[in-house]
Design an enzyme around this catalytic site. Sequence first.
Site, short mmCIF file in Angstrom:
data_model
loop_
_atom_site.label_atom_id
_atom_site.label_comp_id
_atom_site.label_asym_id
_atom_site.label_seq_id
_atom_site.Cartn_x
_atom_site.Cartn_y
_atom_site.Cartn_z
N THR A 169 0.85 -1.21 -0.12
CA THR A 169 0.14 0.07 0.03
C THR A 169 0.87 1.63 -0.49
OG1 THR A 169 -1.63 -0.98 1.69
CG2 THR A 169 -1.74 1.50 1.77
N THR B 253 -4.74 1.51 -1.49
CA THR B 253 -4.58 0.12 -2.08
C THR B 253 -5.63 -0.12 -2.72
OG1 THR B 253 -3.48 -1.55 -0.97
CG2 THR B 253 -5.57 -0.57 0.36
N ARG C 128 -13.71 -7.45 1.24
CA ARG C 128 -13.11 -7.25 2.55
C ARG C 128 -12.42 -6.10 2.85
NH1 ARG C 128 -6.97 -5.98 2.87
NH2 ARG C 128 -6.88 -7.12 4.79
N GLY D 29 0.81 -3.25 5.51
CA GLY D 29 0.52 -5.59 5.92
C GLY D 29 -0.47 -5.54 6.19
C1 SD4 Z 1 -4.60 -4.01 3.62
N1 SD4 Z 1 -3.02 -2.76 4.51
O1 SD4 Z 1 -5.78 -3.80 2.45
C2 SD4 Z 1 -3.79 -3.47 3.30
C3 SD4 Z 1 -2.20 -4.14 2.24
C4 SD4 Z 1 -0.85 -4.01 2.69
O2 SD4 Z 1 0.91 -3.96 1.91
O3 SD4 Z 1 -0.59 -1.75 3.10
N2 SD4 Z 1 0.01 -4.35 2.03
O4 SD4 Z 1 -4.62 -5.16 4.94
#
Ligand code: SD4
Length: 340
Positions: free
Chosen positions: A200, A218, A228, A252
Amino acid sequence: MYNRRKFIRLSALGIPLLYSTKSIAGALNANTGNQVGSPIVISTWNFGIEANAAAWNVLKNGGRALDAVEQGVWVPESDPQNHSIGLNGYPDRDGKVTLDACIMDEQGNCGSVAALEFIAHPISVARRVMEKTPHVMLVGEGALQFALEQGFEKVNKLNPESEKAWKEWLKTAKYKPVINIENKSFAPKKLPGNQYNHDTIGMLALDSKGNLSGACTTSGMAFKMHGRVGDSPIIGAGLYIDNEVGGATSTGVGEEVIRNVGSFLVVELMRQGYSPEDACKEAVMRIIKRKPETAKEIQVGFLALNKKGEYGAYAIQKGFSYAVCDAADQKLLIKGKSFY
Ligand code: SD4
């Protein structure tokens, strides 16, 4: 596109990664390397370099941090090679690309969209939610309807590489949405198109008037359940700004960030006097403490910027990269100090 593997190798040697050094004018903060009291923009992952450059074009001309972060994150949102942000992102398990984004300004105004389909710049729809409605968040069909009413174009096309990756996933269709871990042998392999299944962009900026804003956008976890929603569009989880104190953003596994209201926590810790890095570390430690076994196998990283322009980051796993741009220089840092 930058090669993250190369960055990790270099960072293992303790070498900070510097790109296109601009002329240094004025005093630098000895701790942070950035100019005290002057504009700065920071953002997650290696694509943050290009995104920061776009944001810097706004900041260097005295522009508003809010415009800087919106224009900055447009860059990965429209990159056809970026499969974790924007419409070129990997789809959910039903083959639909659903986007999450939020934005927050210096007055505590905020806007957000979740599970938005067919719109190239969800961050700008989030900004319109903030500026044109009495609400904070619109989701799914309603968010799309609002975007179309606002004149955003509907784009109904799956990126060919993303489609290929999804079809590959469909062969087993194993429902284990994972966020990659850069430094672990059990980390998922890169997907077609040389991509990991996440990353993201969270961006924080301080402008020449001393005002802070942030943006986060993201396509979320690859091959997730339809509907989701992660932390990225949740104010307080994926992003939080308090113009008295600072701002924070995350990347994350969103579920763990939401459970701990991560970005809000980082900002509140900075209010109590924690440095940006220590605040990020404490938020990471909360996640680890709550679920030590889960934490070993996931990545969560926080990035923070305080009112003085000092920044810091911390992640559960090594390999979290973030980009920094101010009047002094532009650089990509790999977070060497992580829990694992
Ligand atoms: C999520 N936090 O959809 C986002 C994905 C992400 O690095 O940040 N990935 O959970």
